[in-house]
Design a protein around this motif. Structure first.
Motif, mmCIF file in Angstrom:
data_model
loop_
_atom_site.group_PDB
_atom_site.id
_atom_site.type_symbol
_atom_site.label_atom_id
_atom_site.label_comp_id
_atom_site.label_asym_id
_atom_site.label_seq_id
_atom_site.Cartn_x
_atom_site.Cartn_y
_atom_site.Cartn_z
ATOM 1 N N ILE A 10 0.858 -1.188 0.000
ATOM 2 C CA ILE A 10 0.000 0.000 0.000
ATOM 3 C C ILE A 10 0.886 1.227 0.000
ATOM 4 O O ILE A 10 0.605 2.198 -0.706
ATOM 5 C CB ILE A 10 -0.941 -0.023 1.216
ATOM 6 N N THR A 13 2.499 1.581 -3.437
ATOM 7 C CA THR A 13 1.462 1.939 -4.399
ATOM 8 C C THR A 13 1.100 3.401 -4.231
ATOM 9 O O THR A 13 0.936 4.136 -5.236
ATOM 10 C CB THR A 13 0.207 1.061 -4.187
ATOM 11 N N THR A 14 1.016 3.830 -2.979
ATOM 12 C CA THR A 14 0.694 5.224 -2.714
ATOM 13 C C THR A 14 1.819 6.117 -3.192
ATOM 14 O O THR A 14 1.568 7.174 -3.819
ATOM 15 C CB THR A 14 0.448 5.434 -1.204
ATOM 16 N N PHE A 17 1.774 6.194 -6.882
ATOM 17 C CA PHE A 17 0.616 6.980 -7.330
ATOM 18 C C PHE A 17 0.879 8.486 -7.190
ATOM 19 O O PHE A 17 0.571 9.270 -8.088
ATOM 20 C CB PHE A 17 -0.628 6.570 -6.525
ATOM 21 N N ILE A 18 1.510 8.878 -6.068
ATOM 22 C CA ILE A 18 1.829 10.290 -5.840
ATOM 23 C C ILE A 18 2.856 10.751 -6.871
ATOM 24 O O ILE A 18 2.726 11.843 -7.440
ATOM 25 C CB ILE A 18 2.325 10.508 -4.392
#
Length: 163
Positions: A10, A13-14, A17-18
């Protein structure tokens, strides 16, 4: 098998994504938003130009209508003036013709009176001349005989006494 913990997945992925959001913002969103803004500005400019053209067309149409109304009014004024001139010319012609006719009638009446007087004078002269000729013939005939002369003298004396 190496299993990665879901928390780290997570987290990664975060983070990805950022990073993806930052890259998209820097390289994609700004150009896309710039293009959208440019397109919006050009559409707004086109709409403003179309509205301006529409207003100009309405103004031109109003000006054309005004010019047409002025032309119609001018035409009506010219037609009215032409009718007035025609009426005046006809009235003047009638008046001139009547004056000329009156003048001719007066001249003809004067000529008739003059001719009448001349005819009467000529008739008087002719009657007088004929009367003298007749009287002369009658007197010659009457006075050729002495009895007739005495009778005529007695009649004249009788007429003279009565008057």
């Amino acid at each position: 098998m190496n299993i990665v913990a879901p928390e780290s997945l997570i987290l990664w992925t975060t983070i990805i994504f950022i990073i993806l959001l930052i890259l998209l913002r820097k390289f994609a969103w700004k150009p896309i938003l710039g293009a959208v803004r440019t397109r919006e500005t050009s559409i707004n400019d086109a709409l403003a130009a179309a509205e301006k053209a529409k207003l100009e067309m309405e103004n031109l149409h109003a000006d054309n209508e005004k010019l047409l109304q002025e032309a119609r009014a001018e035409r009506e004024a010219m037609m009215k003036e032409a009718r007035e001139i025609k009426t005046k010319m006809i009235a003047d012609a009638k008046e001139d013709a009547k004056a000329e006719a009156d003048k001719m009638v007066a001249h003809a009446q004067a000529a008739i009176v003059s001719e009448k007087k001349a005819a009467i004078a000529e008739m008087k002269q002719t009657v007088a001349s004929l009367s003298l000729e007749i009287a002369e013939k009658v007197v010659k005939h009457e006075l050729s005989d002495s009895d007739s002369q005495l009778k005529l003298v007695n009649e004249m004396l009788g007429d003279a006494k009565l008057n």
